[in-house]
Design a protein around this motif. Structure first.
Motif, PDB file in Angstrom:
ATOM      1  N   GLY A  64     -22.363  28.476 -19.122  1.00 17.19           N
ATOM      2  CA  GLY A  64     -23.383  27.560 -19.647  1.00 17.19           C
ATOM      3  C   GLY A  64     -23.776  27.919 -21.069  1.00 17.19           C
ATOM      4  N   GLY A 106     -23.747  35.605 -27.088  1.00 23.25           N
ATOM      5  CA  GLY A 106     -22.702  34.625 -27.355  1.00 23.25           C
ATOM      6  C   GLY A 106     -22.552  33.632 -26.239  1.00 23.25           C
ATOM      7  N   LEU A 140     -21.024  42.173 -23.819  1.00 28.65           N
ATOM      8  CA  LEU A 140     -19.595  42.498 -23.889  1.00 28.65           C
ATOM      9  C   LEU A 140     -18.838  41.877 -22.722  1.00 28.65           C
ATOM     10  CD1 LEU A 140     -19.789  46.345 -24.673  1.00 28.65           C
ATOM     11  CD2 LEU A 140     -19.527  44.470 -26.310  1.00 28.65           C
ATOM     12  N   ASP A 141     -17.752  41.191 -23.050  1.00 28.33           N
ATOM     13  CA  ASP A 141     -16.824  40.739 -22.025  1.00 28.33           C
ATOM     14  C   ASP A 141     -15.767  41.839 -21.893  1.00 28.33           C
ATOM     15  OD1 ASP A 141     -14.767  39.683 -20.568  1.00 28.33           O
ATOM     16  OD2 ASP A 141     -14.469  37.918 -21.825  1.00 28.33           O
ATOM     17  N   PRO A 142     -15.669  42.514 -20.741  1.00 24.53           N
ATOM     18  CA  PRO A 142     -14.755  43.663 -20.612  1.00 24.53           C
ATOM     19  C   PRO A 142     -13.323  43.336 -21.017  1.00 24.53           C
ATOM     20  CG  PRO A 142     -16.167  43.543 -18.699  1.00 24.53           C
ATOM     21  CD  PRO A 142     -16.458  42.305 -19.517  1.00 24.53           C
ATOM     22  N   GLN A 166     -20.380  38.969 -12.878  1.00 26.15           N
ATOM     23  CA  GLN A 166     -20.523  37.733 -12.073  1.00 26.15           C
ATOM     24  C   GLN A 166     -20.196  38.017 -10.606  1.00 26.15           C
ATOM     25  OE1 GLN A 166     -21.846  36.583 -14.516  1.00 26.15           O
ATOM     26  NE2 GLN A 166     -20.566  36.926 -16.305  1.00 26.15           N
ATOM     27  N   LEU A 205     -23.845  36.931 -10.715  1.00 22.72           N
ATOM     28  CA  LEU A 205     -24.245  35.558 -10.397  1.00 22.72           C
ATOM     29  C   LEU A 205     -24.179  35.326  -8.895  1.00 22.72           C
ATOM     30  CD1 LEU A 205     -22.392  33.306 -13.036  1.00 22.72           C
ATOM     31  CD2 LEU A 205     -24.791  33.966 -13.024  1.00 22.72           C
ATOM     32  N   TYR A 236     -26.226  30.620 -10.436  1.00 30.97           N
ATOM     33  CA  TYR A 236     -25.321  29.780 -11.235  1.00 30.97           C
ATOM     34  C   TYR A 236     -25.960  28.407 -11.470  1.00 30.97           C
ATOM     35  CZ  TYR A 236     -21.569  26.449 -12.143  1.00 30.97           C
ATOM     36  OH  TYR A 236     -20.829  25.424 -12.679  1.00 30.97           O
TER      37      TYR A 236
END
Ligand code: SAM
Ligand code: SF4
Length: 448
Positions: A64, A106, A140-142, A166, A205, A236
């Motif tokens: 989202g 982000g 951070l996205d791993p 998530q 989530l 979510y």
């Protein structure tokens, strides 16, 4: 809680990360007003900076956030030039006022190359009076992370890494287009800790496609094994009419309100059993963490990033779509990335819209924030801050408690108190104080 009541209480309501909420911002507030507001800030006003990076190298179907998938670095490099221009312009206006917090969100700021992490941080330190004790966090996205980036964020002075998880169930991950193993996640947690980043947050989530209570419990156990200082457990928000890519998720495999409630409750039970303290309606923290201490002391705050302990006087948003909150009102930058870049680089101003607070906005915004953070509203405190103007809101609070047949809130001497059963529905209680809500209830996602 009975099923019928859960269903009844899950009418769509805002998340109240601001009041008035963003749909009420309008084009009557622009760059000139923003810069006049900045000039009026006291010389010692504490500043919090939010920087937005609207790019990802994958697009998760549930997302989202304001972001765009890119498979080259060139668009990011171009965006950074625009961001540099905005940082220099706003930094000159903020001057020596102390910056006590910096947050990168982000999208995926983890897409930034190591050299750019260093150069933007150096520019921030040249352009603003960043204090030695600054709280510095990043999302951070791993899947983006590698050793050079770990080193660069640590060298930049990062104090908290916020990591998206998530759910770990492979069937859920396939349905949301986000494959991410536990080991991949653990590597990031360990890499940041070993480089001295003292605090870790993990996002979970519930309510995802194919998600089950057993799966939510399993994910919660795995998350707890990493011992993050903080955990966010969000519901979510399925709004495919706003976020078109969410229509990749089949409505038929989404859990219903009862299942969502059961997943949220089961995951929360695991977190509490592991020693985490419930903060607000969707956060958890270890008892020694600053967020748990702030919640206990009644100093927790809520802004666009959710719950925060960062006690600032002004939040400055930098980058496309970023929102700022000043004592006088809200401002939001241009959402479309290309248009934001053009205006930032041309020096023609990046603010697209905003809202100037009325006295009633400030009063109701404060009441809603205290309910969302403390689960209680003290009438004496409201009178002390707002004088006689507080009376209509106090009256509404008393009426709400007296007419509440669902057991969400009670009256204790001079205080509206949300009950334990009412806590998951605090947004619904807060909504009764929202003077704008009748106009726009169709926009929001479910309360649970
Ligand atoms: C900017 S994103 C995460 C940063 C990073 N890009 C990543 O994916 O790890 C911040 C968080 O917002 C939450 N989020 C994103 N879309 C959401 C939605 N539709 N409903 C609820 N939470 C959502 C997710 O938990 C996500 O980790
Ligand atoms: S969840 Fe994170 S990585 Fe996935 S699309 Fe959203 S911002 Fe990008």
């Amino acid at each position: 809680m009975p099923n019928a009541l859960v269903a009844e209480l899950t009418t769509p309501v805002p998340r109240y990360t601001s009041y008035p909420t963003a749909p009420h911002f309008h084009a009557g507030i622009g760059q000139a007003q923003y810069e006049a507001w900045l000039a009026e800030l006291p010389a010692d006003a504490r500043i919090s900076l939010y920087l937005h990076l609207p790019f990802c190298d994958r697009l998760c179907w549930f997302c989202g956030c304001h972001t765009k998938q890119v498979n080259r670095y060139a668009p990011i490099a171009h965006y950074l030039q625009a961001l540099h221009a905005e940082i220099s312009r706003i930094g000159a206006l903020v001057g020596q006022r102390p910056v006590t917090a910096i947050h990168w969100g982000g999208g995926s700021p983890s897409m930034l190359a190591a050299a750019d992490i260093a150069s933007v941080t150096a520019l921030l330190r040249r352009s603003f009076n960043v204090t030695d004790t600054v709280e510095f966090s990043v999302e951070l996205d791993p899947s983006d992370m590698e050793p050079a980036k770990f080193d660069a964020w640590a060298a930049a002075g990062l104090t908290r890494a916020s990591i998206g998880v998530q759910d770990f169930d492979p069937q859920v991950q396939a349905a949301i287009n986000r494959l991410q193993s536990f080991d991949q996640t653990r590597t990031v947690v360990e890499a940041m800790r070993s480089r001295g980043v003292a605090s870790i947050n993990i996002d979970m989530l519930y309510g995802l496609p194919h998600q089950t209570v057993a799966g939510a419990i399993d994910t919660a156990r795995q998350v707890v094994s990493l011992q993050p200082e903080r955990i966010a457990l969000f519901g979510y928000a399925h709004v495919p009419w706003i976020k078109k890519h969410q229509s990749m998720i089949d409505d038929k495999v989404l859990p219903d309100s009862q299942q969502r409630f059961a997943q949220a409750t089961a995951a929360a039970d695991v977190l509490r059993a592991a020693g985490y303290v419930n903060i607000g309606f969707d956060h958890f923290a270890l008892p020694h963490d600053a967020m748990a201490l702030a919640a206990a002391a009644g100093t927790l705050q809520r802004n666009f990033q959710g719950y925060t302990v960062d006690e600032h006087d002004a939040l400055i948003g930098l980058g496309a779509s970023a929102i700022g909150r000043l004592p006088q009102g809200y401002v939001q930058n241009i959402v479309a990335t290309g248009e934001y870049e053009r205006h930032a680089l041309a020096g023609t101003g990046t603010v697209a819209r905003g809202l100037a607070f009325t006295a009633d906005d400030k009063l109701r915004g404060h009441a809603i924030e205290r309910l969302m953070c403390d689960f209680r509203l003290s009438f004496a405190e409201l009178r002390q801050r707002f004088g006689a103007a507080a009376e209509p809101v106090i009256c509404e609070a008393v009426t709400f408690a007296m007419e509440d047949t669902k057991g969400l809130a009670t009256l204790q001497p001079g205080t509206l108190v949300i009950t334990d059963a009412g806590r998951p529905f605090v947004r619904t209680v807060a909504a009764t104080f929202d003077a704008y809500l009748a106009q726009d209830s169709a926009r929001y996602s479910k309360a649970i």
